[in-house]
Motif scaffolding. Structure first.
Motif, PDB file in Angstrom:
ATOM      1  N   LYS A 111      10.588 -16.721 -23.560  1.00 24.63           N
ATOM      2  CA  LYS A 111      11.212 -18.002 -23.930  1.00 24.63           C
ATOM      3  C   LYS A 111      10.379 -18.783 -24.937  1.00 24.63           C
ATOM      4  O   LYS A 111      10.915 -19.440 -25.817  1.00 24.63           O
ATOM      5  CB  LYS A 111      11.562 -18.847 -22.708  1.00 24.63           C
TER       6      LYS A 111
ATOM      7  N   SER B 177       5.095 -31.156 -23.041  1.00 24.13           N
ATOM      8  CA  SER B 177       4.812 -31.534 -21.655  1.00 24.13           C
ATOM      9  C   SER B 177       3.346 -31.890 -21.453  1.00 24.13           C
ATOM     10  O   SER B 177       2.498 -31.561 -22.279  1.00 24.13           O
ATOM     11  CB  SER B 177       5.135 -30.361 -20.735  1.00 24.13           C
TER      12      SER B 177
ATOM     13  N   ARG C 160      -3.111 -27.615 -16.233  1.00 28.72           N
ATOM     14  CA  ARG C 160      -3.743 -26.301 -16.364  1.00 28.72           C
ATOM     15  C   ARG C 160      -4.714 -26.296 -17.541  1.00 28.72           C
ATOM     16  O   ARG C 160      -4.608 -27.116 -18.453  1.00 28.72           O
ATOM     17  CB  ARG C 160      -2.686 -25.190 -16.461  1.00 28.72           C
TER      18      ARG C 160
ATOM     19  N   ARG D 297      -5.508 -22.757 -23.057  1.00 30.27           N
ATOM     20  CA  ARG D 297      -5.769 -21.347 -23.363  1.00 30.27           C
ATOM     21  C   ARG D 297      -6.277 -21.200 -24.792  1.00 30.27           C
ATOM     22  O   ARG D 297      -6.037 -22.084 -25.622  1.00 30.27           O
ATOM     23  CB  ARG D 297      -4.479 -20.519 -23.214  1.00 30.27           C
TER      24      ARG D 297
ATOM     25  N   TYR E 278       0.668 -28.537 -25.271  1.00 32.01           N
ATOM     26  CA  TYR E 278       0.717 -29.475 -24.133  1.00 32.01           C
ATOM     27  C   TYR E 278      -0.186 -30.668 -24.407  1.00 32.01           C
ATOM     28  O   TYR E 278      -1.069 -30.611 -25.266  1.00 32.01           O
ATOM     29  CB  TYR E 278       0.169 -28.806 -22.848  1.00 32.01           C
TER      30      TYR E 278
ATOM     31  N   GLU F  60      10.693 -35.475 -15.245  1.00 34.18           N
ATOM     32  CA  GLU F  60      10.623 -34.541 -14.123  1.00 34.18           C
ATOM     33  C   GLU F  60       9.203 -34.015 -14.090  1.00 34.18           C
ATOM     34  O   GLU F  60       8.511 -34.050 -15.092  1.00 34.18           O
ATOM     35  CB  GLU F  60      11.609 -33.377 -14.287  1.00 34.18           C
TER      36      GLU F  60
ATOM     37  N   ALA G 110       6.717 -30.829 -11.830  1.00 36.72           N
ATOM     38  CA  ALA G 110       6.741 -29.770 -10.828  1.00 36.72           C
ATOM     39  C   ALA G 110       5.401 -29.053 -10.824  1.00 36.72           C
ATOM     40  O   ALA G 110       4.601 -29.193 -11.750  1.00 36.72           O
ATOM     41  CB  ALA G 110       7.861 -28.785 -11.145  1.00 36.72           C
TER      42      ALA G 110
ATOM     43  N   PHE H 233       3.632 -25.362 -10.757  1.00 37.63           N
ATOM     44  CA  PHE H 233       3.897 -23.951 -11.044  1.00 37.63           C
ATOM     45  C   PHE H 233       2.583 -23.201 -11.010  1.00 37.63           C
ATOM     46  O   PHE H 233       1.646 -23.569 -11.717  1.00 37.63           O
ATOM     47  CB  PHE H 233       4.562 -23.805 -12.422  1.00 37.63           C
TER      48      PHE H 233
ATOM     49  N   TYR I 166       2.948 -29.739 -14.001  1.00 40.45           N
ATOM     50  CA  TYR I 166       3.573 -29.828 -15.322  1.00 40.45           C
ATOM     51  C   TYR I 166       4.579 -30.964 -15.294  1.00 40.45           C
ATOM     52  O   TYR I 166       5.268 -31.147 -14.288  1.00 40.45           O
ATOM     53  CB  TYR I 166       4.341 -28.542 -15.654  1.00 40.45           C
ATOM     54  N   GLY I 167       4.686 -31.722 -16.369  1.00 41.56           N
ATOM     55  CA  GLY I 167       5.675 -32.797 -16.394  1.00 41.56           C
ATOM     56  C   GLY I 167       6.164 -33.103 -17.794  1.00 41.56           C
ATOM     57  O   GLY I 167       5.438 -32.922 -18.778  1.00 41.56           O
ATOM     58  N   THR I 168       7.420 -33.550 -17.866  1.00 40.34           N
ATOM     59  CA  THR I 168       8.032 -33.910 -19.155  1.00 40.34           C
ATOM     60  C   THR I 168       7.927 -35.414 -19.355  1.00 40.34           C
ATOM     61  O   THR I 168       8.525 -36.172 -18.588  1.00 40.34           O
ATOM     62  CB  THR I 168       9.536 -33.535 -19.153  1.00 40.34           C
TER      63      THR I 168
ATOM     64  N   GLU J 157      11.257 -26.771 -22.571  1.00 41.69           N
ATOM     65  CA  GLU J 157      10.978 -25.419 -22.086  1.00 41.69           C
ATOM     66  C   GLU J 157      10.223 -25.561 -20.780  1.00 41.69           C
ATOM     67  O   GLU J 157       9.006 -25.729 -20.761  1.00 41.69           O
ATOM     68  CB  GLU J 157      10.151 -24.667 -23.137  1.00 41.69           C
ATOM     69  N   ILE J 158      10.950 -25.556 -19.665  1.00 46.26           N
ATOM     70  CA  ILE J 158      10.341 -25.875 -18.370  1.00 46.26           C
ATOM     71  C   ILE J 158      10.830 -24.928 -17.279  1.00 46.26           C
ATOM     72  O   ILE J 158      11.821 -24.219 -17.458  1.00 46.26           O
ATOM     73  CB  ILE J 158      10.621 -27.339 -17.955  1.00 46.26           C
ATOM     74  N   GLU J 159      10.129 -24.941 -16.149  1.00 46.25           N
ATOM     75  CA  GLU J 159      10.501 -24.028 -15.072  1.00 46.25           C
ATOM     76  C   GLU J 159      11.679 -24.590 -14.245  1.00 46.25           C
ATOM     77  O   GLU J 159      12.137 -25.723 -14.461  1.00 46.25           O
ATOM     78  CB  GLU J 159       9.278 -23.622 -14.237  1.00 46.25           C
TER      79      GLU J 159
ATOM     80  N   GLY K 276      11.967 -28.146 -12.218  1.00 45.36           N
ATOM     81  CA  GLY K 276      12.061 -29.244 -13.179  1.00 45.36           C
ATOM     82  C   GLY K 276      13.423 -29.268 -13.854  1.00 45.36           C
ATOM     83  O   GLY K 276      14.012 -30.337 -14.054  1.00 45.36           O
TER      84      GLY K 276
HETATM   85  P1  5GP Z   1       2.440 -21.930 -18.931  1.00 42.80           P
HETATM   86  O1  5GP Z   1       1.291 -22.376 -18.099  1.00 42.80           O
HETATM   87  O2  5GP Z   1       2.554 -20.426 -18.961  1.00 42.80           O
HETATM   88  O3  5GP Z   1       2.414 -22.551 -20.300  1.00 42.80           O
HETATM   89  O4  5GP Z   1       3.782 -22.458 -18.232  1.00 42.80           O
HETATM   90  C1  5GP Z   1       4.091 -22.118 -16.923  1.00 42.80           C
HETATM   91  C2  5GP Z   1       5.499 -22.562 -16.582  1.00 42.80           C
HETATM   92  O5  5GP Z   1       5.577 -23.979 -16.591  1.00 42.80           O
HETATM   93  C3  5GP Z   1       6.535 -22.072 -17.583  1.00 42.80           C
HETATM   94  O6  5GP Z   1       7.657 -21.607 -16.852  1.00 42.80           O
HETATM   95  C4  5GP Z   1       6.886 -23.314 -18.367  1.00 42.80           C
HETATM   96  O7  5GP Z   1       8.206 -23.266 -18.858  1.00 42.80           O
HETATM   97  C5  5GP Z   1       6.741 -24.368 -17.298  1.00 42.80           C
HETATM   98  N1  5GP Z   1       6.589 -25.734 -17.834  1.00 42.80           N
HETATM   99  C6  5GP Z   1       5.981 -26.134 -18.966  1.00 42.80           C
HETATM  100  N2  5GP Z   1       6.060 -27.453 -19.107  1.00 42.80           N
HETATM  101  C7  5GP Z   1       6.750 -27.924 -18.045  1.00 42.80           C
HETATM  102  C8  5GP Z   1       7.191 -29.230 -17.626  1.00 42.80           C
HETATM  103  O8  5GP Z   1       6.977 -30.245 -18.276  1.00 42.80           O
HETATM  104  N3  5GP Z   1       7.881 -29.302 -16.472  1.00 42.80           N
HETATM  105  C9  5GP Z   1       8.154 -28.216 -15.712  1.00 42.80           C
HETATM  106  N4  5GP Z   1       8.866 -28.410 -14.599  1.00 42.80           N
HETATM  107  N5  5GP Z   1       7.762 -26.981 -16.066  1.00 42.80           N
HETATM  108  C10 5GP Z   1       7.068 -26.830 -17.213  1.00 42.80           C
END
Ligand code: 5GP
Length: 225
Positions: A25, A45, A49, A52, A61, A80, A82, A84, A89-91, A109-111, A114
């Motif tokens: 995605k 967002s 974490r 990287r 981020y 929102e 959540a 993960f 993670y938050g928007t 782009e969120i899980e 959220g």
């Molecule tokens: P990554 O750590 O691999 O960048 O993201 C891990 C997961 O967190 C991915 O599924 C991504 O889409 C989701 N994610 C990223 N930003 C947000 C957010 O603001 N809110 C939520 N609920 N999920 C998020």
């Protein structure tokens, strides 16, 4: 043709793109934004974490400490949020709201958790779910990345198994087999959605009002003759 008297005024739409880890995605988003830089805006967002390699503050981020993140939650700054894989993670609410108010299309782009919170708050938002063609392709992609050990891959697949139960709550499924096709599908789905009847209620109402006025003006003219 957009004439001066056109009633067409486009409203901004929130699109949520979710999908299994390894579904591609992020790559779809990158290609979509490159192909249509003026059409789509990506919400950035906040996360707790670790950054990287290759990531930049404010690009992928806004990187926060758990305390900073918690403060943002308390202040109601998130649309929102959540957890993960152990991280938060938050928007951020204000940026998304501003774009929507300006009539722009914004993509989150969120899980899954959220995504469903967004749908509750904005029932008009469009939920897209990205998946590889099969579970074995997903596994191959995760192994192929070479960035995680077997246990981490097993964990990601376990998360995907849970997430798959929420897929029926999404509006559209994108099968990411050929990347360019998946990008085109996302673009076409979003563009088509703008023409949905329920997204054009104001235009319809305008049309009805104007037609009613024309009709009654015609009637009066008829009466006078
Ligand atoms: P990554 O750590 O691999 O960048 O993201 C891990 C997961 O967190 C991915 O599924 C991504 O889409 C989701 N994610 C990223 N930003 C947000 C957010 O603001 N809110 C939520 N609920 N999920 C998020």
């Amino acid at each position: 043709m957009e004439g001066e008297k056109s009633m067409k005024s486009r409203t901004g739409m929130i699109t949520v793109l979710s999908g299994f880890s390894g579904a591609g995605k992020g790559t779809i988003m990158k290609h979509l934004l490159n192909a249509y830089p003026d059409m789509y805006h990506l919400s950035i967002s906040a996360t707790t974490r670790a950054m990287r390699l290759g990531e930049e503050e404010g690009r992928e981020y806004f990187f926060k400490t758990p305390e900073e993140f918690e403060k943002m939650v308390k202040n109601g700054e998130f649309l929102e949020h959540a957890t993960f894989n152990g991280n938060s993670y938050g928007t951020p609410k204000s940026y998304v709201q501003q774009l929507v108010d300006e009539g722009k299309d914004v993509i989150l782009e969120i899980e899954v958790q959220g995504a469903l919170q967004v749908k509750k708050q904005f029932p008009d938002s469009l939920l897209l779910f990205v998946t590889p063609p099969s579970a074995s392709v997903l596994q191959e992609r995760l192994v192929g990345r070479g960035t995680e050990d077997d246990e981490a891959i097993r964990q990601r697949l376990a998360i995907s198994a849970k997430e798959s139960h929420l897929m029926p709550q999404y509006d559209y499924l994108i099968i990411n087999d050929v990347l360019d096709d998946a990008v085109a599908e996302v673009h076409h789905i979003i563009q088509s959605e703008h023409y949905a009847i329920q997204r054009n209620n104001d235009t319809i109402l305008d049309m009805q009002t104007q037609l009613a006025q024309f009709a009654s003006a015609g009637e009066k003219k008829g009466d006078a003759q």
